[in-house]
Design an enzyme around this catalytic site. Sequence first.
Site, PDB file in Angstrom:
ATOM      1  N   PRO A  13     -12.126  -0.202  -1.775  1.00 33.00           N
ATOM      2  CG  PRO A  13     -11.345   0.689  -3.746  1.00 33.00           C
ATOM      3  CD  PRO A  13     -11.944   1.068  -2.439  1.00 33.00           C
ATOM      4  CD  GLU A  14      -8.173   0.210   0.737  1.00 38.43           C
ATOM      5  OE1 GLU A  14      -7.983   0.863   1.757  1.00 38.43           O
ATOM      6  OE2 GLU A  14      -8.863   0.609  -0.205  1.00 38.43           O
ATOM      7  CG  HIS A  89       6.372 -14.618   0.520  1.00 35.68           C
ATOM      8  ND1 HIS A  89       7.642 -14.662   1.070  1.00 35.68           N
ATOM      9  CD2 HIS A  89       6.538 -14.467  -0.817  1.00 35.68           C
ATOM     10  CE1 HIS A  89       8.534 -14.528   0.088  1.00 35.68           C
ATOM     11  NE2 HIS A  89       7.892 -14.424  -1.052  1.00 35.68           N
ATOM     12  NE  ARG A 111       8.134  -4.116   0.160  1.00 31.05           N
ATOM     13  CZ  ARG A 111       8.110  -2.880  -0.307  1.00 31.05           C
ATOM     14  NH1 ARG A 111       7.304  -2.569  -1.298  1.00 31.05           N
ATOM     15  NH2 ARG A 111       8.873  -1.960   0.228  1.00 31.05           N
TER      16      ARG A 111
END
Length: 280
Positions: A13-14, A89, A111
């Site tokens: 699911p990610e 970003h 990040r």
Amino acid sequence: LGVRFTKGQLAIPELPEVEWLKGKSILGAELIDAVPHVKYANLPRCVGQQISAVNRRGKFLLLPLDGGDELIIHLGMTGIVTGEKPEKHIRVHLELSKNSVSNDLYFQDTRRFGRFLVVKQGEYETLPTLHNMGVEPISDDFTDDIFKAALKKSSTAVKTYLLSQKPVAGVGNIYADEALWQTKIHPLTPSNKVPSKKIPLLRQAIVDILKKSIEAQGTTLNDYRTVNGEVGAYISELKAYGHDGEACERCGVIIEKIVVGGRGTHFCPNCQKLPKAQKS
Ligand SMILES: [Zn+2]
């Protein structure tokens, strides 16, 4: 917004729902506020090629291109792939041929742990995790025998080894803590010392947790993020992860948090005991 997480379409699911990219031609590729090093290798090479499929291996999104290359995307901790221009970003922008969803693909990564690169199709030597990745968890390939053989190959702590993706693909930090809690295995147990009788249980726990989280459309955080970061319903079912300082639902002893292989690890010191030889 063209990119949505669609229930049931993904084995893990990610990853965002990116099926709409199939058949699109890449007209331009632009690196933004990022240097063209290994994380973004060979990006200009994808221009002029068409995306012939949208595949997934573990946490990698694999887009084979019709010119013999392959576009590989890994979201890392904070990466998002979207057809709608993010405010900041942005690391990569692909200009795509028109269709009803979007003419652009943006890779946003706050990040910078993610990757967005081009390799020759199937050549993953520069991506060791992908190169050494184990079988898919929700497939007929993930059998007790295969899982057992994989675990026997390593004396690394089982939690760390699961996260390496070598014994089976797609197990993130939250999944690992939950599966080990369910099967009463201490996260520091060397992989090759996991009792044989527990291996089928651990295999089943991993499959069950993945399926449940898919049904609930993911939880949140790094392992389970949906494309717009929404909190999935599965988070309410977690028994160990994030429950440090609380009573274990099974025995009442307080769940502890330790660091294993650099990752926060939650376990019940009463239910999840190290094998005797491992005690100091
Ligand atoms: Zn317990």
